[in-house]
Design an enzyme around this catalytic site. Structure first.
Site, short mmCIF file in Angstrom:
data_model
loop_
_atom_site.label_atom_id
_atom_site.label_comp_id
_atom_site.label_asym_id
_atom_site.label_seq_id
_atom_site.Cartn_x
_atom_site.Cartn_y
_atom_site.Cartn_z
N ASP A 322 0.82 -1.22 0.00
CA ASP A 322 0.00 0.00 0.00
C ASP A 322 0.85 1.26 0.00
O ASP A 322 2.02 1.24 0.36
CB ASP A 322 -0.91 0.01 1.24
CG ASP A 322 -0.10 -0.10 2.53
OD1 ASP A 322 0.88 -0.88 2.56
OD2 ASP A 322 -0.43 0.60 3.51
N GLU A 323 0.24 2.32 -0.39
CA GLU A 323 0.74 3.68 -0.18
C GLU A 323 2.18 3.89 -0.63
O GLU A 323 2.97 4.53 0.07
CB GLU A 323 0.59 4.07 1.30
CG GLU A 323 -0.84 4.07 1.76
CD GLU A 323 -1.00 4.46 3.23
OE1 GLU A 323 -2.00 5.10 3.56
OE2 GLU A 323 -0.11 4.11 4.04
#
Lengths: 683, 683
Positions: A322-323
């Site tokens: 993620d991210e």
């Protein structure tokens, strides 16, 4: 019931509120959580004494015997009975056996294993029957929840329960990177998970702020990437065993290619920009990212995952994903060239390339990849599992494309939202336009406990009891959705969970004692009882920059995620608006007068304990807010109209009371506003 | 102050009681515990803000830097200040440095190392100065105890302290065999020890009920002798490091030749009678004993101690040696023959032979032997150390014979005696007829926490806060003996100790919640607040046979070892007898009326929570005892004489109230009796 108010008042409140509840389903009369699929209630009961003994029949491994022995200890601890049987031993039928645990075979810790059980309590014997010992352990938890006492002694009521989970994946994620939690804490959380029939512990073991595993292959990981705070391999193996003994799978997460400052502090040669790096102390999304275009990155993951997969026997393995903000990739010429040469059009595709390489590595070790939404890409093989932090729609989309998924959006318990919010968040809501086949791809969900703003003193109050309602959502039939009934059962569950040593209740007053420097906590408790931490991510934007070593000992940390005192107040306001009952009015007035008169005492505490000085504006606002509500009640009872001046003051009082201070906010403002709105005095 | 009573009443009590206290020494105005040797108090103060920073100067190892970093975190946690400095780093003088920690050299963890320090707080800087970092760490603990707050903020008062310990050996023994305690619990107890300047952790690792170490040389020890509950070698090494980081030596104890059922369960071939053996579940003194006449016993100890001494770097090593009942030796013909052949006249001499063999083994590994009184024998070499459970006289006797010794008699905190009892128990009382040279052989003492009747829920309430007064006895000058002043400081220390995560305070209400099945705890707390567990070993002789798996969750387990409510009542009775003050009378009457009227509420709880039914006779007696005291006060205020009938009833009420029920007893009976005695109504 809690000791907040004298018993008589609590009784009165309950009597008054009961009629506001949806009529209780009969199955809920024992306050079971999660609610079982099917329950028949008889009139008899099984009376307990110290000769109580258990035995296991069928093909069973030591796990169920140990679970049965633990059951006996918990029963003794609750009842004070000196139960004679010490251990439940294989192939030994104690002559006093009255609890018969029948299992067909040991359960395997895989997705979709049979976890069903039946529980039959009669006057002279109790039978827990299950295909697997996993199911039998769930049955023992249900049995313990059924324990009751009266003037005759302790007993189990006569019931017949048939039960099985709605979803096979019922998890809790704990982030141990941002703040580290010792194994004792993890172990008692596993006990609590077992108590509410959860079966997946997702261990978020790496992030920018630290890698929490010992690596023998890459020792710099724990030596340089952990501040010396990590689990040894021996400890990890023991923890995995502890979880397995409770029917819980353990999924490790190593979050890559972003969230990797700690990885790259140890091994900057795998980064997408030149180092050196250091362990991140702040919260947020940071640049350090693995370089997906160099082969030595994959050699690293091959050896590291090879080592880690040997510690974690589960068939799933979480790579985060993620991210990734992509900044290092954008600024690296070699990476840009690689993308061009390989016809990779953007960072999302580059990450998909990275992920596919990792899938190959994991498959080599017989592991299926789990990742957050971002790993989803049409090119990915179908044996990956998507953990959705983005939402149900994205989960449905994955399912339509044939990917397994679990829901975490709506289960972010670190965001200090009410239990009801999580409770009503269904992985497969009726509104979801999915075929029966597609629905099967949605395996369940996970509560996520991110650890930026919690320490070992507070994390359990953020996880429990609210996670229990997520456990119920994932176990019980979809139609079990009565919020008021849930809260009633949740209060009992919260109490029962203390048995495992959780600190979620008992640290509250400890923290208040510290906040008052050991003076009488009463005035602080009066206001803290109706304060909640600001919700979602707001705490990061209110004048304090929290980092890893900040103090997490202020009122905002002591305050509960959801104020039960405020909930009671809000329900009473609703009730009073509906009924104009005089006893309701009395209770409301009692609460408001207490709040209105609290300030003078709190000020005295501030003079010896500067740490609570930040509550001063709140405390002053509470005086006015309480006065507004008291006046409003007076006007209502005397059928008078407010003056314009009063209305202006009151609107101001309400607006002021809505403002957060010290990253906390009142949970009663809406109810006061409702009083005025109901009368048409304000819009 | 505690939340037992409203602040106003507490204030009143304090005002009233203060004059009963011995006049406070000025050095005690900051409630330091242990009291330092020398303190000068100025008028200024050092005001704290978030720029506060520390640095270390001199020759120091990482230990003091880590301690300084922990100091900053504790300071931030107490004050809520977002202290900017994250870690105190070697050779880095932070430009904001205001706390200067000056050390000459790293301290060695040996008996008699320099632990002195000076602490100087001025308006703009703070200097902790010490020969060793061990001393400096003590200085940081003193500094944290000095933290205060007022309306201006947090500050340290201007003082100059010179401090050093009276005794070099200030220990706490924890038995982890009878009940096992996880490492988190041990770690926080080490933190608490450091907070009160203790420096020896004595780890009672084996007994009849379990061996709690992993042995790679003799793996059956932990495999068969521990129920699977033991510390791994890796964990032990980490724990020893953790202790060393806090200036605490770790002394392991393996209790032999008796107390060895668990050893002999694993290796019956070393026993003095044929096996098989099994892990003991009961409490007491048991027969299984090593055979001291066969060589393979010593081969076992040579290899086992060789392995264990490599885990524990301290120069001392404890072999127990207590309570060998000799039965197996008496009944073994080979042993009897061996004694005859070797001119060994009794079991004590045989054990001395055994001990001498062990001394040789330990000396080979450069260890000095520690043992309980029983190891003392004129034939033993002079480098052993005697831990006296028998008493000061036996310790003095050892000293006269040139043996080092430490006192534990009088420091048995598991016997739930009052803090004052332990506090006044001096290892070298004035009455002791020893020369200055002989006195040097008495190195200090150890509190001992035997674990038959405690679990991880309750053990800390038995250790803390009372162990803090033993720490003071062993650290502070001998003349510091003011009991009332000690209690005042102890209350604060008990509060401060919660910072380390200890459960000694917060588990009380948790246990009451469980005892009431989560009903309002008020009525139970009212009575439990003035009950204490029966003292010394009486609990074993009152109708319940406690074993390892018994429930330790009853009122007797929740009740504190020493009731502070009762102490307050007793002081008030004394005060009233002396002064006849009306406000004192009011408070006494308030307490008594609350106790007299408690029964009706408690009975309701008994009906839903059978576990507290055992308190019924106590509760009924409390009604009558309170009535007796109320009547007596009425008679005194009105200058009337009691009737004979009343006197008979009252004597009966007092006698009945003295009887234990549920292994608890009232701590207020003596004070009520005193009221009657004072008036000459009874003898």
């Amino acid at each position: 019931m809690t000791p907040k108010y004298p018993a008589t008042i609590i009784l009165l409140v309950l009597l008054i509120l009961t009629s506001a509840f949806t009529v209780q389903a009969q199955e809920n009369k024992f306050n079971l959580m999660p609610v079982p699929s099917e329950i028949k209630i008889g009139k008899g009961h099984f009376l307990l004494d110290s000769t109580f003994a258990a035995c296991v029949t069928g093909t069973a491994d030591p796990r169920i015997h140990n679970a049965a022995s633990r059951f006996l200890r918990r029963l003794a601890n609750r009842t004070g009975l000196f139960i004679q049987q010490d251990f439940v031993i294989p192939r030994e039928k104690n002559k006093h056996s009255v609890l018969f645990i029948q299992v067909e075979r040991p359960g395997r810790l895989i997705v979709g294993e049979d976890e069903s059980y039946t529980l039959k309590i009669e006057d002279d014997e109790i039978i827990v029957s299950a295909v697997t010992d996993l199911g039998a352990m769930h049955g023992l938890e249900t049995l313990l929840q059924l324990l009751k006492g009266d003037s005759e002694g302790y007993f189990f009521p006569e019931v017949e329960i048939k039960d099985a989970p709605r979803f096979p994946w019922r998890g809790l994620m704990i982030d141990v990177s941002r703040h580290f939690f010792p194994l004792d804490l993890i172990r008692r959380n596993l006990d609590a998970m077992a108590a509410v029939k959860m079966n997946v512990f997702h261990w978020h073991l790496s992030d920018d702020q630290g890698i929490r595993v010992e690596s023998k292959v890459y020792p710099k990981l724990h030596e340089l990437g952990s501040d010396g705070i990590y689990y040894t391999q021996e400890e990890i193996k023991a923890l995995v065993k502890y979880a397995a003994d409770r029917g819980i799978r353990v999924i490790p997460e190593f979050d890559v290619p972003g969230h990797s400052s700690a990885f790259l502090t140890a091994y900057p040669e795998f980064a997408s920009a030149p180092g050196p790096y250091k362990i991140e102390r702040r919260w947020g999304i940071f640049d350090p990212t693995f370089d997906p275009t160099i082969e030595k990155t994959y050699e690293f993951f091959d050896r590291f995952f090879g080592e880690m997969t040997s510690l974690f026997p589960d068939e799933y393995f979480h790579i985060g994903g993620d991210e990734n903000n992509g900044r290092q990739w954008d600024n690296n010429k070699n990476i840009q060239k690689f993308m061009k040469d390989n016809n990779i059009k953007d960072n999302h595709e580059l990450q998909a390339y990275f992920n596919k390489r990792l899938v190959d590595i994991l498959n080599k070790y017989n592991k299926k990849m789990v990742g957050w939404d971002e790993i989803l890409n049409p090119d990915m093989p179908k044996n990956i599992l998507i953990q959705s932090w983005r939402g149900i729609k994205s989960l449905a989309e994955s399912a339509r494309h044939g990917y397994q998924g679990i829901l975490s959006n709506g289960y972010y318990i670190d965001l200090v939202q009410p239990a009801s919010f999580h409770y009503l968040n269904d992985p497969i809501p009726d509104s979801l336009n999915l075929s029966a086949e597609e629905k099967k791809f949605i395996l369940g969900g996970e509560a996520t406990s991110w650890a930026e703003l919690v320490t070992l003193e507070t994390v359990e109050s953020r996880i429990w009891p609210r996670t229990a309602v997520i456990a119920e959502r994932l176990w019980s039939p979809a139609y079990v959705r009565d919020v008021d009934d849930m809260y009633k059962r949740l209060e009992r569950m919260s109490f029962l969970l203390e048995e495992h040593g959780l600190l979620h209740q008992k640290n509250y007053e400890m923290m208040l004692r510290r906040l008052t420097d050991n003076h009488d906590i009463k005035a602080l408790k009066t206001i803290a009882d109706i304060l909640e931490p600001v919700k979602i991510y707001n705490r990061h934007f209110q004048g304090k920059v929290h980092v890893q070593h900040s103090p997490y000992t202020r009122t905002v940390d002591a305050a509960r995620p959801e104020s039960m005192t405020a909930r009671e107040f809000n329900l009473l306001v609703d009730k009073y608006i509906q009924t104009k009952d005089a006893p309701v009015l009395d209770i409301l007035r009692g609460m408001l007068i207490k709040w209105e008169s609290n300030h003078a005492e709190l000020v005295k505490l501030m003079e010896v304990s500067p740490i609570i000085k930040e509550l001063e504006p709140h405390s002053l606002n509470l005086v006015k807010l309480s006065r507004t509500a008291l006046d409003a009640l007076d006007l209502m009872t005397s059928n008078r109209l407010p003056s314009n001046e009063w209305l202006e003051q009151s609107k101001l009082a309400i607006e002021n009371a809505k403002k957060p201070h010290g990253q906390t906010e009142f949970a009663i403002t809406g109810a006061v506003e409702k009083l005025l709105k109901h009368n048409g005095w304000i819009k």
